[in-house]
Design an enzyme around this catalytic site. Structure first.
Site, PDB file in Angstrom:
ATOM      1  CG  ASP A 176     133.345  64.274  62.901  1.00 40.38           C
ATOM      2  OD1 ASP A 176     132.675  64.834  62.022  1.00 40.38           O
ATOM      3  OD2 ASP A 176     133.797  63.108  62.784  1.00 40.38           O
ATOM      4  CB  ILE A 177     132.530  59.623  65.477  1.00 43.38           C
ATOM      5  CG1 ILE A 177     132.640  58.409  66.358  1.00 43.38           C
ATOM      6  CG2 ILE A 177     132.649  59.264  64.006  1.00 43.38           C
ATOM      7  CD1 ILE A 177     131.490  57.418  66.161  1.00 43.38           C
ATOM      8  CG  ASN A 199     131.954  68.346  53.648  1.00 44.57           C
ATOM      9  OD1 ASN A 199     132.677  69.224  53.199  1.00 44.57           O
ATOM     10  ND2 ASN A 199     132.337  67.529  54.626  1.00 44.57           N
ATOM     11  N   GLY A 202     131.589  65.943  49.151  1.00 45.42           N
ATOM     12  CA  GLY A 202     132.189  65.103  50.190  1.00 45.42           C
ATOM     13  C   GLY A 202     131.247  64.765  51.331  1.00 45.42           C
ATOM     14  CD  GLN A 203     125.379  66.160  52.731  1.00 47.93           C
ATOM     15  OE1 GLN A 203     125.122  66.514  51.571  1.00 47.93           O
ATOM     16  NE2 GLN A 203     124.590  66.436  53.749  1.00 47.93           N
ATOM     17  CG  HIS A 256     126.299  67.703  58.982  1.00 54.97           C
ATOM     18  ND1 HIS A 256     125.727  66.848  58.061  1.00 54.97           N
ATOM     19  CD2 HIS A 256     127.638  67.511  58.882  1.00 54.97           C
ATOM     20  CE1 HIS A 256     126.676  66.160  57.454  1.00 54.97           C
ATOM     21  NE2 HIS A 256     127.856  66.548  57.934  1.00 54.97           N
ATOM     22  CG  HIS A 262     132.170  69.305  59.214  1.00 52.98           C
ATOM     23  ND1 HIS A 262     132.596  68.046  59.599  1.00 52.98           N
ATOM     24  CD2 HIS A 262     131.277  69.100  58.214  1.00 52.98           C
ATOM     25  CE1 HIS A 262     131.986  67.131  58.852  1.00 52.98           C
ATOM     26  NE2 HIS A 262     131.188  67.742  57.999  1.00 52.98           N
TER      27      HIS A 262
HETATM   28  P1  5GP Z   1     129.908  64.764  56.168  1.00 54.81           P
HETATM   29  O1  5GP Z   1     130.935  63.849  55.574  1.00 54.81           O
HETATM   30  O2  5GP Z   1     128.510  64.293  55.818  1.00 54.81           O
HETATM   31  O3  5GP Z   1     130.123  66.217  55.875  1.00 54.81           O
HETATM   32  O4  5GP Z   1     130.093  64.667  57.740  1.00 54.81           O
HETATM   33  C1  5GP Z   1     129.642  63.604  58.503  1.00 54.81           C
HETATM   34  C2  5GP Z   1     130.526  63.564  59.714  1.00 54.81           C
HETATM   35  O5  5GP Z   1     129.860  62.826  60.722  1.00 54.81           O
HETATM   36  C3  5GP Z   1     131.880  62.876  59.484  1.00 54.81           C
HETATM   37  O6  5GP Z   1     132.924  63.798  59.764  1.00 54.81           O
HETATM   38  C4  5GP Z   1     131.853  61.672  60.439  1.00 54.81           C
HETATM   39  O7  5GP Z   1     133.105  61.452  61.043  1.00 54.81           O
HETATM   40  C5  5GP Z   1     130.802  62.078  61.446  1.00 54.81           C
HETATM   41  N1  5GP Z   1     130.037  60.991  62.042  1.00 54.81           N
HETATM   42  C6  5GP Z   1     129.519  59.898  61.394  1.00 54.81           C
HETATM   43  N2  5GP Z   1     128.814  59.128  62.248  1.00 54.81           N
HETATM   44  C7  5GP Z   1     128.907  59.737  63.458  1.00 54.81           C
HETATM   45  C8  5GP Z   1     128.388  59.392  64.755  1.00 54.81           C
HETATM   46  O8  5GP Z   1     127.713  58.388  64.955  1.00 54.81           O
HETATM   47  N3  5GP Z   1     128.678  60.252  65.773  1.00 54.81           N
HETATM   48  C9  5GP Z   1     129.446  61.377  65.582  1.00 54.81           C
HETATM   49  N4  5GP Z   1     129.684  62.127  66.662  1.00 54.81           N
HETATM   50  N5  5GP Z   1     129.938  61.725  64.372  1.00 54.81           N
HETATM   51  C10 5GP Z   1     129.672  60.906  63.326  1.00 54.81           C
END
Ligand code: 5GP
Ligand code: ZN
Length: 114
Positions: free
Chosen positions: A31-32, A87, A93-94, A100, A102
């Site tokens: 995760d970034i 999420n 919180g998505q 996907h 985590h």
């Molecule tokens: P969500 O909030 O949808 O459950 O998770 C999305 C996740 O993707 C977040 O934790 C966010 O930090 C991560 N993320 C967003 N853009 C990028 C990216 O370009 N590269 C990577 N490696 N992670 C990303």
């Protein structure tokens, strides 16, 4: 493939150096913006966006669980346990609407989550 989706774009970059796992159906990247010492995203290559989930996707979801459990074994930081989170939707919180999971580890997590 959704041309506006960041995960669809990463999925087709064959040489993406930050892929830590890849097979025909899924890939994993760090995760970034990590929320734990280990924070890995496990992402289906297919653009699946809840609530548009079909019975034919059953294999992918089971496969993701297996990949997550196998990967958790590889990281020393996860020896005391870990957390798998999905999420879903705005209230969940998505932020990236391509389903996907985590995989988080290396610290103690509380329950219930915030
Ligand atoms: P969500 O909030 O949808 O459950 O998770 C999305 C996740 O993707 C977040 O934790 C966010 O930090 C991560 N993320 C967003 N853009 C990028 C990216 O370009 N590269 C990577 N490696 N992670 C990303
Ligand atoms: Zn996508």
């Amino acid at each position: 493939m959704n041309k506006n989706c960041i995960f669809c774009k990463i999925a087709i970059i064959k040489a993406a150096s930050n892929k830590i796992y890849e097979d025909e159906n899924v890939f994993s990247i760090r995760d970034i913006n990590p929320q734990a010492p280990v924070h890995i995203l496990i992402i289906p290559k297919k653009h699946i966006s809840w609530p548009n989930v079909n019975p034919e996707d059953e294999y992918i979801f089971g496969h993701i669980q297996i990949i997550a459990l196998k990967m958790a074994k590889q990281f020393y930081e996860m020896k005391n346990g870990f957390r798998i989170i999905g999420n879903c939707g705005v209230d969940g919180g998505q932020t990236i609407f391509h389903i996907h999971y985590h995989l988080l580890g290396g610290r103690l997590f509380t329950w219930p989550p915030g």
